[in-house]
Structures are given as structure tokens and as C-alpha cells.
Design an enzyme around this catalytic site. Structure first.
Site, PDB file in Angstrom:
ATOM      1  N   ARG A  25       3.758  25.608  22.676  1.00  0.00           N
ATOM      2  CA  ARG A  25       3.645  24.257  22.125  1.00  0.00           C
ATOM      3  C   ARG A  25       4.744  23.336  22.632  1.00  0.00           C
ATOM      4  NH1 ARG A  25       3.325  25.253  16.802  1.00  0.00           N
ATOM      5  NH2 ARG A  25       1.152  25.719  17.219  1.00  0.00           N
ATOM      6  N   CYS A  33       4.624  32.041  14.424  1.00  0.00           N
ATOM      7  CA  CYS A  33       4.936  30.896  15.281  1.00  0.00           C
ATOM      8  C   CYS A  33       6.448  30.861  15.385  1.00  0.00           C
ATOM      9  CB  CYS A  33       4.402  29.620  14.629  1.00  0.00           C
ATOM     10  SG  CYS A  33       4.926  28.106  15.473  1.00  0.00           S
ATOM     11  N   CYS A  84       0.431  21.984   9.636  1.00  0.00           N
ATOM     12  CA  CYS A  84       1.682  22.697   9.361  1.00  0.00           C
ATOM     13  C   CYS A  84       2.506  21.961   8.307  1.00  0.00           C
ATOM     14  CB  CYS A  84       2.467  22.829  10.661  1.00  0.00           C
ATOM     15  SG  CYS A  84       4.049  23.667  10.434  1.00  0.00           S
ATOM     16  N   CYS A 106      18.761  19.939   2.199  1.00  0.00           N
ATOM     17  CA  CYS A 106      18.806  21.388   2.461  1.00  0.00           C
ATOM     18  C   CYS A 106      20.253  21.893   2.480  1.00  0.00           C
ATOM     19  CB  CYS A 106      18.116  21.695   3.784  1.00  0.00           C
ATOM     20  SG  CYS A 106      18.063  23.449   4.169  1.00  0.00           S
ATOM     21  N   CYS A 151      19.931  19.416  12.529  1.00  0.00           N
ATOM     22  CA  CYS A 151      18.906  19.031  11.554  1.00  0.00           C
ATOM     23  C   CYS A 151      19.283  17.848  10.658  1.00  0.00           C
ATOM     24  CB  CYS A 151      18.532  20.221  10.686  1.00  0.00           C
ATOM     25  SG  CYS A 151      17.134  19.824   9.602  1.00  0.00           S
ATOM     26  N   CYS A 208      22.424  23.800   9.840  1.00  0.00           N
ATOM     27  CA  CYS A 208      21.850  23.747  11.188  1.00  0.00           C
ATOM     28  C   CYS A 208      22.289  22.437  11.862  1.00  0.00           C
ATOM     29  CB  CYS A 208      20.325  23.828  11.127  1.00  0.00           C
ATOM     30  SG  CYS A 208      19.738  25.165  10.057  1.00  0.00           S
ATOM     31  N   CYS A 236      -0.475  26.406   8.486  1.00  0.00           N
ATOM     32  CA  CYS A 236       0.817  26.968   8.841  1.00  0.00           C
ATOM     33  C   CYS A 236       1.860  26.445   7.855  1.00  0.00           C
ATOM     34  CB  CYS A 236       1.161  26.530  10.268  1.00  0.00           C
ATOM     35  SG  CYS A 236       2.798  27.046  10.810  1.00  0.00           S
TER      36      CYS A 236
HETATM   37  N1  SAM Z   1      13.759  24.812   6.720  1.00  0.00           N
HETATM   38  C1  SAM Z   1      12.885  25.597   7.474  1.00  0.00           C
HETATM   39  C2  SAM Z   1      13.550  26.342   8.604  1.00  0.00           C
HETATM   40  O1  SAM Z   1      14.634  25.979   9.019  1.00  0.00           O
HETATM   41  O2  SAM Z   1      12.963  27.313   9.060  1.00  0.00           O
HETATM   42  C3  SAM Z   1      11.697  24.840   8.027  1.00  0.00           C
HETATM   43  C4  SAM Z   1      11.869  23.447   8.572  1.00  0.00           C
HETATM   44  S1  SAM Z   1      12.931  23.276   9.995  1.00  0.00           S
HETATM   45  C5  SAM Z   1      13.122  21.536  10.091  1.00  0.00           C
HETATM   46  C6  SAM Z   1      11.861  23.752  11.332  1.00  0.00           C
HETATM   47  C7  SAM Z   1      12.398  23.695  12.735  1.00  0.00           C
HETATM   48  O3  SAM Z   1      12.459  22.351  13.188  1.00  0.00           O
HETATM   49  C8  SAM Z   1      13.790  24.210  13.014  1.00  0.00           C
HETATM   50  O4  SAM Z   1      13.862  25.599  13.104  1.00  0.00           O
HETATM   51  C9  SAM Z   1      14.087  23.584  14.367  1.00  0.00           C
HETATM   52  O5  SAM Z   1      13.686  24.443  15.406  1.00  0.00           O
HETATM   53  C10 SAM Z   1      13.237  22.314  14.362  1.00  0.00           C
HETATM   54  N2  SAM Z   1      14.082  21.105  14.361  1.00  0.00           N
HETATM   55  C11 SAM Z   1      14.745  20.594  13.312  1.00  0.00           C
HETATM   56  N3  SAM Z   1      15.447  19.497  13.669  1.00  0.00           N
HETATM   57  C12 SAM Z   1      15.221  19.306  14.994  1.00  0.00           C
HETATM   58  C13 SAM Z   1      15.670  18.343  15.940  1.00  0.00           C
HETATM   59  N4  SAM Z   1      16.516  17.378  15.603  1.00  0.00           N
HETATM   60  N5  SAM Z   1      15.221  18.433  17.202  1.00  0.00           N
HETATM   61  C14 SAM Z   1      14.367  19.435  17.552  1.00  0.00           C
HETATM   62  N6  SAM Z   1      13.912  20.366  16.702  1.00  0.00           N
HETATM   63  C15 SAM Z   1      14.342  20.322  15.438  1.00  0.00           C
HETATM   64  C1  DTB Z   2       8.850  23.258  15.466  1.00  0.00           C
HETATM   65  O1  DTB Z   2       9.189  24.116  16.291  1.00  0.00           O
HETATM   66  N1  DTB Z   2       9.085  21.966  15.594  1.00  0.00           N
HETATM   67  C2  DTB Z   2       8.606  21.238  14.425  1.00  0.00           C
HETATM   68  C3  DTB Z   2       7.930  22.351  13.596  1.00  0.00           C
HETATM   69  N2  DTB Z   2       8.220  23.524  14.337  1.00  0.00           N
HETATM   70  C4  DTB Z   2       8.245  22.507  12.176  1.00  0.00           C
HETATM   71  C5  DTB Z   2       9.684  20.475  13.765  1.00  0.00           C
HETATM   72  C6  DTB Z   2      10.380  19.488  14.676  1.00  0.00           C
HETATM   73  C7  DTB Z   2      11.321  18.688  13.853  1.00  0.00           C
HETATM   74  C8  DTB Z   2      11.996  17.617  14.619  1.00  0.00           C
HETATM   75  C9  DTB Z   2      12.959  16.859  13.777  1.00  0.00           C
HETATM   76  C10 DTB Z   2      12.341  16.124  12.621  1.00  0.00           C
HETATM   77  O2  DTB Z   2      11.319  15.425  12.787  1.00  0.00           O
HETATM   78  O3  DTB Z   2      12.901  16.210  11.521  1.00  0.00           O
HETATM   79 FE1  SF4 Z   3      17.423  23.330   6.350  1.00  0.00          FE
HETATM   80 FE2  SF4 Z   3      16.982  21.867   8.503  1.00  0.00          FE
HETATM   81 FE3  SF4 Z   3      18.135  24.237   8.754  1.00  0.00          FE
HETATM   82 FE4  SF4 Z   3      15.530  24.092   8.047  1.00  0.00          FE
HETATM   83  S1  SF4 Z   3      16.428  23.457   9.991  1.00  0.00           S
HETATM   84  S2  SF4 Z   3      17.099  25.406   7.129  1.00  0.00           S
HETATM   85  S3  SF4 Z   3      15.560  22.206   6.845  1.00  0.00           S
HETATM   86  S4  SF4 Z   3      18.985  22.450   7.669  1.00  0.00           S
END
Ligand code: SAM
Ligand code: DTB
Ligand code: SF4
Length: 326
Positions: free
Chosen positions: A263, A191, A99, A55, A62, A59, A131
């Protein structure tokens, strides 16, 4: 506490709730929960990463951001038949919501999006709440997903407006809010929640809840994630957020958004069954089940089923919201 759905919360009111003595807070939240939901019913959602890693965003939490060096392997968009197979397995395990997550900054009008539309149609036909979480989205794209039967769109605010720039620089808080508004305009349920444990203050947590609770309509579901620190990301060395802060956040979310599903999301692997039970008492009524979240581990499915059995919890059926209006 009498619970009414309000959209005019001020910071002090939420702060007062957030800072209540913990057990009193849990009791209040439990009472609000009971007035608005069937206690003992917990929604099982299943998560699938349909497009993993690579990506362009930054973030800090992430593992899927291309610029960080994590163990996540980049994978192209999955085949529809494999997604349907995963959804069938999830349904057989009691999941009522499926989802699909993609490591995209935003949705683009291309062939991959057309394929996601096909996936939404196929899983919707299985009578599950479908979702998607695909990043930023325009109203037109949201309408396309709505026409395909999409039930919910996940897009987290993640933190307060003030703290946002310390976590992500490649987009603005306003972009997030615009996407939520586009989703609403298309008639898809929203959500949206956030993450705790990213160095934010209590005021930031309260601020995020205030923004969510003062949206014209509350998100139908509010995921509260405890940061899963992943090696290679800027937040990889963070200490895990203490459990009592997670339960405080859940209880406050329950009180300010009484009719929404709250959740208990990422971070469950670290919680004992007793700790999770307290979260359910404090108003959590949805979890992600399945051995993996998107890229990080989640409790074993069988352990969760054992927890449901011991605590006397029932999986919630699809499309069975107790209140019409949030
Ligand atoms: N790329 C899209 C976005 O950012 O909206 C969808 C996928 S993104 C991985 C969805 C959500 O996962 C993020 O907004 C964040 O709240 C959660 N998330 C990602 N990495 C995480 C982590 N290491 N611990 C907890 N939540 C995480
Ligand atoms: C949300 O709030 N938590 C989920 C879902 N929406 C998409 C994602 C959590 C991701 C945790 C890190 C991972 O597994 O990559
Ligand atoms: Fe990309 Fe992860 Fe940010 Fe979603 S949360 S926009 S997958 S870097």
C-alpha cells in the site's frame, strides 16, 4: 525474476535487490507483480479516525501523542451510527476496505472496546473488508474482533528493530511482534509495514523488510508510509523523503513479499500522478483514498478518481485476493 513466497531472506539478498539500478528494480518488481496480481487493479481503502488524539505513547512521528503540542484536537470515540455513515460514503466511492484507527496505546476490555466491536459488526455487514488499528492487543481481544467479523488488523513495525528505540521509547519492538502474532492466532489477516523518512539508514529499511518478509506468514498487506512531518512532533522538521527512495522501498517490498498487497500510504499528497504511476508499476496495488488520512490531508477524492481514469486503474473488489497463501 521468478517469484516464490519465501520466509528465509537474508540481509544481503534484500540489500542486493534494494540497491539495484532504479529502473531495473522497477522492471523486476513489475514482473513479480504481474506474476502474482492483476495489474491495473488497485485497492481503495478508506481511513477513519474513530478516536483521535490524547495518546499516551511517544511515537516521534505522531501528531496524536498527548505529549506533543500539535493542532490535533482530542476527540472521544465516535458514535457507531456516524462510523457507519462514513463507511457508506466510502463504499459509494469505490472503497472495498474500511480502516478504523484509534489513538490508543493498547486495547482495554472496557465499554469503548465493546462499541468498537459493534462498529466492526455493522461495517462487516456492509460487505466491506473491515480493518482496525487500535494499538497493542491480546489474543483474546483479537478473537473477539475476529468473532465480530474483523478482516484485517493494522499494526506497523514502523522501522527496523535497531532504529526503533530512536523513534519510540514507550514500548518495545517485541511488543509489536507479539501483537502481530496475536492477530494471526485469532485468524485475522495482518496489515503491517512502516514509515520511511525518519532518519533511518538504508540498512534500517532493509532490516524492517527482512523482519516482515521472514514472519511465519507474510502480512497480507504492507503499508509503506512516507513520513508526514507534523509541526510539534519531534520529527516535525524532517525533510520529505525523496520520491525515488519511496519507489525503491515499494519495489523491494513487492519482490520480497510477492503475494501481499503493497500500500502506497501516507505521503501521497506530495506525489505527482506520474510519480504515483511509477509506484503502481513498481508493485503498489493499494492506496488510502479520501481527503484525510487519520489527522493529516490526503489527495482530494476527485483527483484520485481522475488518476484512476487516466491510468486505466480499476478499484479492486472486496475479498478478492489473487493468491490464497502469502
Ligand atoms: N495507535 C495505534 C498504533 O500506533 O498502532 C493505531 C494508529 S497509528 C496513528 C497507525 C500508524 O500510522 C502508525 O503505526 C504509523 O505507522 C502511522 N503514522 C502515524 N503518524 C504518521 C506520520 N506523521 N507519517 C506517516 N505515518 C504515520
Ligand atoms: C498506515 O500504515 N498508515 C495509516 C494507517 N496505516 C492507519 C495512517 C497514516 C497516518 C498519517 C498521519 C495522520 O494522518 O495522522
Ligand atoms: Fe499513539 Fe500515535 Fe503511537 Fe499510535 S502512533 S500509539 S496513536 S502516539
Amino acid at each position: 525474476m521468478i517469484s516464490i513466497v519465501r520466509h528465509n531472506w537474508n540481509r544481503e539478498e534484500i540489500q542486493e535487490i534494494y540497491q539495484m539500478p532504479l529502473l531495473e528494480l522497477i522492471i523486476e518488481a513489475g514482473s513479480v507483480h504481474k506474476q502474482n496480481h492483476k495489474t491495473g487493479e488497485v485497492q481503495i481503502s478508506s481511513l477513519l479516525s474513530i478516536k483521535t488524539g490524547g495518546c499516551s505513547e511517544d511515537c516521534s512521528y505522531c501528531p496524536q501523542a498527548a505529549r506533543y503540542h500539535t493542532d490535533v484536537e482530542v476527540q472521544p470515540l465516535m458514535k457507531t451510527e456516524d462510523v457507519v455513515m462514513a463507511a457508506e460514503m466510502a463504499k459509494a466511492g469505490g472503497a472495498s476496505r474500511f480502516c478504523m484507527g484509534a489513538a490508543w496505546r493498547e486495547v482495554r476490555d472496557n465499554r469503548d472496546f465493546d462499541r468498537v466491536i459493534d462498529m466492526v459488526k455493522a461495517v462487516t455487514a456492509m460487505d466491506m473488508e473491515v480493518c482496525c488499528t487500535l494499538g497493542m492487543i491480546t489474543e483474546q481481544q483479537a478473537k473477539k474482533l475476529a468473532d465480530a467479523g474483523l478482516y484485517a488488523y493494522n499494526h506497523n513495525l514502523d522501522t527496523s528493530e535497531e532504529h526503533y528505540e530512536h523513534i519510540i521509547s514507550t514500548r518495545k519492538y517485541e511488543d509489536r511482534l507479539d501483537t502481530l502474532s496475536n492477530v494471526r492466532k485469532a485468524g485475522i489477516t495482518v496489515c503491517s509495514g512502516g514509515i520511511i523518512g525518519m532518519g533511518e539508514t538504508d540498512e534500517d529499511r532493509i532490516g524492517m523488510l527482512q523482519t516482515l518478509a521472514n514472519l511465519p506468514q507474510h502480512p497480507e498487506s504492507v503499508p509503506i508510509n512516507a513520513l508526514v512531518p507534523v509541526k510539534g512532533t519531534p520529527l516535525g522538521d524532517r525533510k520529505r523523503v525523496p520520491f525515488y527512495e519511496l519507489v525503491r522501498m515499494i519495489a523491494t517490498a513487492r519482490i520480497v513479499m510477492p503475494a501481499s498487497a503493497v500500500r502506497l500510504s501516507a505521503g501521497r499528497l506530495e506525489l505527482s500522478m506520474a510519480e504515483q504511476a511509477l509506484c503502481f508499476l513498481a508493485g503498489a496495488n493499494s492506496i488510502f483514498a479520501g481527503d484525510k488520512l487519520l489527522t493529516t490531508p490526503n489527495p482530494e477524492f476527485n483527483e484520485d478518481m481522475q488518476m484512476f481514469s487516466i491510468l486505466g486503474l480499476k478499484p479492486k473488489a472486496a475479498f478478492s485476493n489473487t493468491l490464497e497463501k502469502v
